[in-house]
Design an enzyme around this catalytic site. Structure first.
Site, mmCIF file in Angstrom:
data_model
loop_
_atom_site.group_PDB
_atom_site.id
_atom_site.type_symbol
_atom_site.label_atom_id
_atom_site.label_comp_id
_atom_site.label_asym_id
_atom_site.label_seq_id
_atom_site.Cartn_x
_atom_site.Cartn_y
_atom_site.Cartn_z
ATOM 1 N N TYR A 94 -93.936 16.213 108.794
ATOM 2 C CA TYR A 94 -94.845 16.004 108.046
ATOM 3 C C TYR A 94 -94.334 15.649 106.410
ATOM 4 O O TYR A 94 -94.247 14.635 105.827
ATOM 5 C CB TYR A 94 -96.012 16.856 107.788
ATOM 6 C CG TYR A 94 -97.038 16.445 107.078
ATOM 7 C CD1 TYR A 94 -97.253 16.621 105.796
ATOM 8 C CD2 TYR A 94 -98.035 15.345 107.730
ATOM 9 C CE1 TYR A 94 -98.269 16.141 104.983
ATOM 10 C CE2 TYR A 94 -99.267 14.920 106.835
ATOM 11 C CZ TYR A 94 -99.419 15.521 105.525
ATOM 12 O OH TYR A 94 -100.262 14.894 104.760
ATOM 13 N N ASP A 117 -108.405 15.701 104.549
ATOM 14 C CA ASP A 117 -109.342 16.547 104.983
ATOM 15 C C ASP A 117 -110.233 17.464 104.364
ATOM 16 O O ASP A 117 -111.362 17.749 104.778
ATOM 17 C CB ASP A 117 -108.236 17.769 105.711
ATOM 18 C CG ASP A 117 -106.978 17.087 106.382
ATOM 19 O OD1 ASP A 117 -105.992 17.714 106.728
ATOM 20 O OD2 ASP A 117 -107.380 15.725 106.739
ATOM 21 N N LYS A 164 -97.464 22.055 111.500
ATOM 22 C CA LYS A 164 -96.771 21.392 110.287
ATOM 23 C C LYS A 164 -95.854 22.378 109.122
ATOM 24 O O LYS A 164 -95.185 21.810 108.624
ATOM 25 C CB LYS A 164 -98.068 20.504 109.336
ATOM 26 C CG LYS A 164 -98.385 19.393 109.712
ATOM 27 C CD LYS A 164 -99.426 18.831 108.993
ATOM 28 C CE LYS A 164 -100.429 19.598 108.484
ATOM 29 N NZ LYS A 164 -101.178 20.081 109.834
ATOM 30 N N SER A 205 -107.627 19.797 111.036
ATOM 31 C CA SER A 205 -107.923 20.373 109.919
ATOM 32 C C SER A 205 -108.265 21.603 109.830
ATOM 33 O O SER A 205 -109.120 21.883 108.900
ATOM 34 C CB SER A 205 -108.683 19.448 109.100
ATOM 35 O OG SER A 205 -108.243 18.253 109.042
ATOM 36 N N SER A 206 -107.899 22.673 110.614
ATOM 37 C CA SER A 206 -108.295 24.046 110.651
ATOM 38 C C SER A 206 -107.919 24.690 109.404
ATOM 39 O O SER A 206 -108.884 25.254 108.519
ATOM 40 C CB SER A 206 -107.538 24.872 111.681
ATOM 41 O OG SER A 206 -106.018 24.447 111.500
ATOM 42 N N ASP A 237 -103.283 8.723 103.433
ATOM 43 C CA ASP A 237 -104.081 9.423 102.564
ATOM 44 C C ASP A 237 -103.149 9.857 101.359
ATOM 45 O O ASP A 237 -103.309 9.675 100.149
ATOM 46 C CB ASP A 237 -104.885 10.583 102.710
ATOM 47 C CG ASP A 237 -104.449 11.930 103.274
ATOM 48 O OD1 ASP A 237 -104.799 12.961 103.485
ATOM 49 O OD2 ASP A 237 -103.111 11.421 103.767
ATOM 50 N N GLY A 295 -104.641 19.268 114.681
ATOM 51 C CA GLY A 295 -104.896 18.044 113.912
ATOM 52 C C GLY A 295 -106.198 17.619 113.554
ATOM 53 O O GLY A 295 -106.790 16.752 113.150
ATOM 54 N N GLU A 324 -104.520 7.029 109.265
ATOM 55 C CA GLU A 324 -103.695 7.882 109.394
ATOM 56 C C GLU A 324 -102.365 7.810 108.761
ATOM 57 O O GLU A 324 -101.796 6.930 108.397
ATOM 58 C CB GLU A 324 -103.324 8.202 110.995
ATOM 59 C CG GLU A 324 -103.038 9.226 111.621
ATOM 60 C CD GLU A 324 -104.358 10.175 111.568
ATOM 61 O OE1 GLU A 324 -105.136 10.039 112.448
ATOM 62 O OE2 GLU A 324 -104.519 11.091 110.458
ATOM 63 N N HIS A 325 -102.051 9.035 108.167
ATOM 64 C CA HIS A 325 -100.872 9.115 107.136
ATOM 65 C C HIS A 325 -100.815 8.100 106.313
ATOM 66 O O HIS A 325 -99.672 7.662 105.792
ATOM 67 C CB HIS A 325 -99.616 8.856 108.104
ATOM 68 C CG HIS A 325 -98.962 10.216 108.656
ATOM 69 N ND1 HIS A 325 -98.489 11.370 108.046
ATOM 70 C CD2 HIS A 325 -99.439 10.707 110.046
ATOM 71 C CE1 HIS A 325 -98.516 12.377 109.247
ATOM 72 N NE2 HIS A 325 -98.883 11.878 110.323
#
Ligand code: NG1
Ligand code: MG
Length: 524
Positions: free
Chosen positions: A269, A213, A261, A167-168, A60, A165, A57-58
């Site tokens: 973010y 994502d 975000k 990734s829409s 990439d 969260g 997480e966080h």
């Protein structure tokens, strides 16, 4: 893992059997609404799913590898290309949404060579336009600068909860880019090309995101998680979870705390992206020989902690251990020690302190290089904490992969004791990630922390936030025989206290089966 986005001839090619009924009804609704909106059937449907991140997480956007998996929920775009061009030099886009009450349909006449996106407004069609812009760049590369794009009529349906969260945004941007490629005659779209253009496109909407994502949305294969690496080039490969009994499931639980975000980027973010980038620049300035430049890379601001990692160990005196060069894990352990010795200020660093160490002439110079594209609001940057989280999280991903691919039970038939042991070791890593997200990276929230405590007490081996955090969703590693207990506890101790619509209550906790990524459905 590369190759073309698959062409689906039926919904069985896309969805797992348990989802087929619901999806058939949903697709029929999309196709009939398309007919009533535009007066004819669509030529194809472009589809990209959301994803849940299992671990990593966080990291990439610091170019460290991650382990997401695609979920069933997705964005689907029905498309036709009969619309005549409005006038020379432009093409027309008509786009509507099946949830028309929330998303008003829109029409744009766009000049061939420029898709303007106003990223200061939060307009749903911006996500389509960012995918469109990326696809047009790729089409111009393939067919020449004077490429004339087709006009398109589009009806969209997205079931990935926004700001959750999952990734829409990436699902919508990726499905849009794929739709534009297909509308303009490219039906064999290379997965890597589509992913890379979706990553760059999404940043146009105002979030300085990493590439996890879009990679999960495009590359995922049914039944597997996805191991995604970003450097030296984007690479994704399926990873399966060893068969255990009882079967291990992934539960996704909404917090219903919307973490948009787009709105909170400057203090959440996008600020984290700047902090990690500055940490890389700071460590490079102090630990590498004077004048060493970090390699330009695919990270949002062009240099990253991974870039520092590579540069530091490329210098031979750091890499030659007693035997051969150190493993990545050993390197990460060493980087953790170096970080704690070098970035000693818990309270964080001011812009002027950082500019001085980087040898920049002024704070303006620092702002111009690091905070001009996406503004951030912070007096101090917590370089120490963010770098410690990133190096530790990158280590946890390697440890989890080692458990999946080298644990005894993944080879032989697993006895119940090794299964429980394996599940609790997998879960422990997820719990460590949650602790680090809450304490060190500061991207959790009180509601998510409560949800994790409730789920663990009810039988989850590992519980944590998934995606950017600050709200949104959580993911839980739950044995099949404990799923009901976890659901009931969450309903009783968390959701019962919220004002939820029936639909929200239905979607509050879902068991996620690893699904396939993007696909083009040519109908018929
Ligand atoms: P979500 O919250 O699912 O949008 C975001 C980033 C990812 C990654 C995660 C944190 C975008 C589009 N995606 O995911 O790149 O950084 O947070 O691991 O912003
Ligand atoms: Mg997103």
């Amino acid at each position: 893992m590369s190759g073309p986005v698959p062409i689906a001839n039926s919904l069985e090619d896309i969805y797992t059997p348990d989802a087929l009924d619901t999806q058939t009804k949903r697709w029929n609704n999309l196709l009939s609404k398309f007919e009533s909106t535009y007066g004819h059937q669509p030529e194809f449907v472009s589809r990209s799913p959301g994803r849940v991140n299992i671990i990593g997480e966080h990291i990439d956007y610091s170019l460290y590898s991650v382990l997401p998996m695609a979920i069933t929920a997705d964005a689907i775009l029905a498309v036709s290309t009969h619309l005549p061009a409005p006038k020379e030099g432009t093409f027309r886009i008509q786009i509507a949404n099946v949830q028309d009450s929330k998303f008003k349909s829109r029409e744009f006449d766009i000049p061939y060579d420029s898709v303007d996106i106003d990223s200061t407004v939060h307009e749903w069609t911006n996500y389509f336009k960012s995918g469109l812009r990326g696809a047009l760049e790729l089409l111009r590369k393939k067919h020449g600068a004077d490429f004339k794009p087709k006009s398109m009529q589009i009806l969209m349906d997205g079931t990935v909860p926004a700001g959750g969260g999952l990734s829409s945004s990436a699902a919508f941007v990726t499905a849009s880019a794929l739709a534009v490629m297909a509308a303009n005659g490219e039906q064999t779209v290379d997965k890597k090309e589509l992913t890379e253009l979706a990553i760059v496109s999404e940043r146009a909407v105002g979030v300085n995101s990493g590439g996890m994502d879009q990679s999960a949305s495009v590359f995922s294969e049914r039944g597997s998680a996805l191991f995604v690496s970003f450097t030296p080039t984007l690479l994704a490969r399926p990873v399966s979870f060893p068969p255990t009994s009882p079967e291990l499931t992934f539960l996704i639980a909404q917090s219903f705390v919307t973490a948009d975000k787009f709105v909170t980027g400057p203090i959440h973010y996008n600020l984290r992206v700047v902090e990690c980038t500055l940490a890389a620049a700071y460590l490079n300035a102090v630990l590498n020989p004077p004048g060493t430049l970090l390699p330009g890379d695919a990270s949002p601001l062009g240099i990253s902690l991974h870039g520092f990692h590579e540069t530091y160990f490329a210098l031979s005196e750091h890499n030659s251990g007693a035997t051969s060069s150190k493993s990545v894990s050993e390197q990460l352990e060493e980087l953790l020690q170096l970080t704690k010795q070098t970035l000693t200020k818990e309270e964080g660093y001011t812009r002027s302190e950082i500019a001085t160490v980087l040898g920049l002439s002024s704070v303006d110079d620092l702002n111009q290089k690091f905070t001009s594209r996406f503004p951030v609001r912070a007096e101090r940057f917590k370089l120490r904490q963010r770098a410690i989280h990133v190096f530790n999280e990158a280590l946890r991903v390697l440890k989890l992969m080692d458990l999946l691919e080298n644990s005894p039970s993944s080879s032989s038939s697993s006895s119940s004791s090794t299964t429980t042991d394996l599940n609790s070791r997998l879960g422990a890593l997820l719990n460590e990630t949650q602790d680090s997200c809450r304490e060190v990276y500061e991207c959790s929230c009180e509601e998510i922390d409560r949800i994790c405590a409730i789920a663990r007490k009810a039988g989850s081996y590992g519980s944590r936030l998934t995606g950017a955090g600050w709200g949104g969703c959580s993911v839980h590693l739950v044995p099949a025989d404990k799923v009901d207990a976890v659901k009931e506890s969450l309903e009783r101790e968390y959701y019962s206290k919220l004002e939820l619509t029936e639909e929200q209550r239905e979607g509050a906790v879902v068991v996620s089966k690893p699904g396939i990524g993007s696909a083009l459905y040519l109908g018929g």
